[in-house]
Design an enzyme around this catalytic site. Structure first.
Site, PDB file in Angstrom:
ATOM      1  N   CYS A   1      42.233  26.468 -37.798  1.00  0.00           N
ATOM      2  CA  CYS A   1      41.604  25.581 -36.812  1.00  0.00           C
ATOM      3  C   CYS A   1      42.289  24.217 -36.896  1.00  0.00           C
ATOM      4  O   CYS A   1      42.358  23.622 -37.970  1.00  0.00           O
ATOM      5  CB  CYS A   1      40.116  25.447 -37.121  1.00  0.00           C
ATOM      6  SG  CYS A   1      39.284  24.202 -36.107  1.00  0.00           S
TER       7      CYS A   1
ATOM      8  N   CYS B   1      44.881  37.945 -34.951  1.00  0.00           N
ATOM      9  CA  CYS B   1      43.972  38.808 -35.704  1.00  0.00           C
ATOM     10  C   CYS B   1      43.037  37.891 -36.483  1.00  0.00           C
ATOM     11  O   CYS B   1      43.449  37.270 -37.466  1.00  0.00           O
ATOM     12  CB  CYS B   1      44.807  39.686 -36.629  1.00  0.00           C
ATOM     13  SG  CYS B   1      43.844  40.838 -37.591  1.00  0.00           S
TER      14      CYS B   1
ATOM     15  N   CYS C   1      42.679  47.376 -34.719  1.00  0.00           N
ATOM     16  CA  CYS C   1      43.078  47.018 -36.090  1.00  0.00           C
ATOM     17  C   CYS C   1      41.881  46.759 -37.005  1.00  0.00           C
ATOM     18  O   CYS C   1      42.049  46.648 -38.215  1.00  0.00           O
ATOM     19  CB  CYS C   1      44.005  45.805 -36.085  1.00  0.00           C
ATOM     20  SG  CYS C   1      43.199  44.251 -35.671  1.00  0.00           S
TER      21      CYS C   1
ATOM     22  N   ASP D   1      52.976  42.010 -32.271  1.00  0.00           N
ATOM     23  CA  ASP D   1      52.984  43.475 -32.231  1.00  0.00           C
ATOM     24  C   ASP D   1      52.047  44.023 -31.152  1.00  0.00           C
ATOM     25  O   ASP D   1      51.488  45.099 -31.299  1.00  0.00           O
ATOM     26  CB  ASP D   1      52.619  44.051 -33.604  1.00  0.00           C
ATOM     27  CG  ASP D   1      51.206  43.688 -34.046  1.00  0.00           C
ATOM     28  OD1 ASP D   1      50.484  43.000 -33.286  1.00  0.00           O
ATOM     29  OD2 ASP D   1      50.816  44.095 -35.153  1.00  0.00           O
TER      30      ASP D   1
ATOM     31  N   HIS E   1      40.669  28.359 -42.296  1.00  0.00           N
ATOM     32  CA  HIS E   1      41.437  29.585 -42.085  1.00  0.00           C
ATOM     33  C   HIS E   1      40.717  30.491 -41.081  1.00  0.00           C
ATOM     34  O   HIS E   1      39.520  30.739 -41.197  1.00  0.00           O
ATOM     35  CB  HIS E   1      41.585  30.325 -43.418  1.00  0.00           C
ATOM     36  CG  HIS E   1      42.233  31.663 -43.307  1.00  0.00           C
ATOM     37  ND1 HIS E   1      43.597  31.814 -43.205  1.00  0.00           N
ATOM     38  CD2 HIS E   1      41.716  32.912 -43.287  1.00  0.00           C
ATOM     39  CE1 HIS E   1      43.885  33.119 -43.134  1.00  0.00           C
ATOM     40  NE2 HIS E   1      42.759  33.796 -43.184  1.00  0.00           N
TER      41      HIS E   1
ATOM     42  N   CYS F   1      39.646  21.271 -38.083  1.00  0.00           N
ATOM     43  CA  CYS F   1      39.094  21.139 -39.443  1.00  0.00           C
ATOM     44  C   CYS F   1      39.942  21.807 -40.516  1.00  0.00           C
ATOM     45  O   CYS F   1      39.603  21.722 -41.698  1.00  0.00           O
ATOM     46  CB  CYS F   1      37.658  21.667 -39.495  1.00  0.00           C
ATOM     47  SG  CYS F   1      37.514  23.472 -39.466  1.00  0.00           S
TER      48      CYS F   1
ATOM     49  N   CYS G   1      35.128  27.721 -33.636  1.00  0.00           N
ATOM     50  CA  CYS G   1      35.281  27.707 -35.093  1.00  0.00           C
ATOM     51  C   CYS G   1      33.895  27.713 -35.742  1.00  0.00           C
ATOM     52  O   CYS G   1      33.053  26.872 -35.413  1.00  0.00           O
ATOM     53  CB  CYS G   1      36.046  26.450 -35.501  1.00  0.00           C
ATOM     54  SG  CYS G   1      36.173  26.210 -37.280  1.00  0.00           S
TER      55      CYS G   1
ATOM     56  N   HIS H   1      45.535  35.644 -38.931  1.00  0.00           N
ATOM     57  CA  HIS H   1      46.994  35.630 -38.799  1.00  0.00           C
ATOM     58  C   HIS H   1      47.369  36.040 -37.382  1.00  0.00           C
ATOM     59  O   HIS H   1      46.581  36.669 -36.684  1.00  0.00           O
ATOM     60  CB  HIS H   1      47.642  36.585 -39.804  1.00  0.00           C
ATOM     61  CG  HIS H   1      47.514  36.132 -41.230  1.00  0.00           C
ATOM     62  ND1 HIS H   1      46.398  36.425 -41.987  1.00  0.00           N
ATOM     63  CD2 HIS H   1      48.328  35.377 -42.016  1.00  0.00           C
ATOM     64  CE1 HIS H   1      46.549  35.866 -43.201  1.00  0.00           C
ATOM     65  NE2 HIS H   1      47.708  35.229 -43.233  1.00  0.00           N
TER      66      HIS H   1
ATOM     67  N   CYS I   1      33.499  24.121 -37.717  1.00  0.00           N
ATOM     68  CA  CYS I   1      33.375  22.809 -37.067  1.00  0.00           C
ATOM     69  C   CYS I   1      32.959  22.877 -35.602  1.00  0.00           C
ATOM     70  O   CYS I   1      32.664  21.849 -35.000  1.00  0.00           O
ATOM     71  CB  CYS I   1      34.676  22.023 -37.189  1.00  0.00           C
ATOM     72  SG  CYS I   1      35.967  22.556 -36.047  1.00  0.00           S
TER      73      CYS I   1
ATOM     74  N   ARG J   1      49.220  39.152 -31.087  1.00  0.00           N
ATOM     75  CA  ARG J   1      47.893  39.568 -31.543  1.00  0.00           C
ATOM     76  C   ARG J   1      47.390  38.562 -32.565  1.00  0.00           C
ATOM     77  O   ARG J   1      47.829  38.547 -33.700  1.00  0.00           O
ATOM     78  CB  ARG J   1      47.963  40.972 -32.166  1.00  0.00           C
ATOM     79  CG  ARG J   1      46.653  41.434 -32.810  1.00  0.00           C
ATOM     80  CD  ARG J   1      46.732  42.888 -33.247  1.00  0.00           C
ATOM     81  NE  ARG J   1      47.746  43.097 -34.269  1.00  0.00           N
ATOM     82  CZ  ARG J   1      47.500  43.124 -35.592  1.00  0.00           C
ATOM     83  NH1 ARG J   1      46.274  42.954 -36.044  1.00  0.00           N
ATOM     84  NH2 ARG J   1      48.489  43.330 -36.451  1.00  0.00           N
TER      85      ARG J   1
HETATM   86 FE    FE Z   1      37.252  24.123 -37.241  1.00  0.00          FE
END
Ligand code: FE
Length: 128
Positions: free
Chosen positions: A93, A117, A62, A106, A99, A96, A44, A102, A47, A115
């Site tokens: 994550c 992504c 993609c 597929d 974001h 923490c 991440c 997603h 963090c 997947r």
């Molecule tokens: Fe994190």
């Protein structure tokens, strides 16, 4: 691991903050880990928690880094996301709450069919 948004703003670059804390998305084919397949671990970017192994990374085409699994141990948290008029599953994550991207079902060419992504900007790569 918890910081106020004011603290995250100081810790992260503006680009990282927009994706990790405001759930933004980097432009496709722009991220540094999209076409990148060295052995190692992806953590991440906020963090430092270890999230994905390069062993599960695959070339989905993609425009973002794609993994067919997260590292074992509930490193990521999945949440329903109904933004933009679509039904998706958000990947965060666990440590923490930032974001990451997603996950989609597929990728039949992978062992899990999934997947993940993930935005390059949400990740920090450590070579094996
Ligand atoms: Fe994190």
């Amino acid at each position: 691991m918890s910081h106020t948004e004011e603290e995250w703003k100081k810790i992260l670059t503006p680009e990282q903050y927009a994706v990790l804390r405001e759930k933004g998305t980097e432009r496709p084919f722009s991220g540094k880990y999209d076409e990148f397949f060295q052995p190692g671990i992806y953590s991440c970017a906020a963090c430092g928690a270890e999230l994905f192994s390069a062993e599960t990374k695959f070339n989905s085409g993609c425009g973002w880094p794609a993994f067919y699994a997260a590292k074992a141990g509930d490193r990521v948290k999945l949440l329903p996301d109904h933004s933009l008029g679509r039904s998706r599953t958000e990947v965060l994550c666990s440590a923490c709450g930032s974001h990451l991207g997603h996950v989609f079902n597929d990728a039949p060419q992978t062992p899990t069919g999934q997947r993940y992504c993930i935005n390059s900007v949400s990740l920090k790569f450590t070579p094996a």
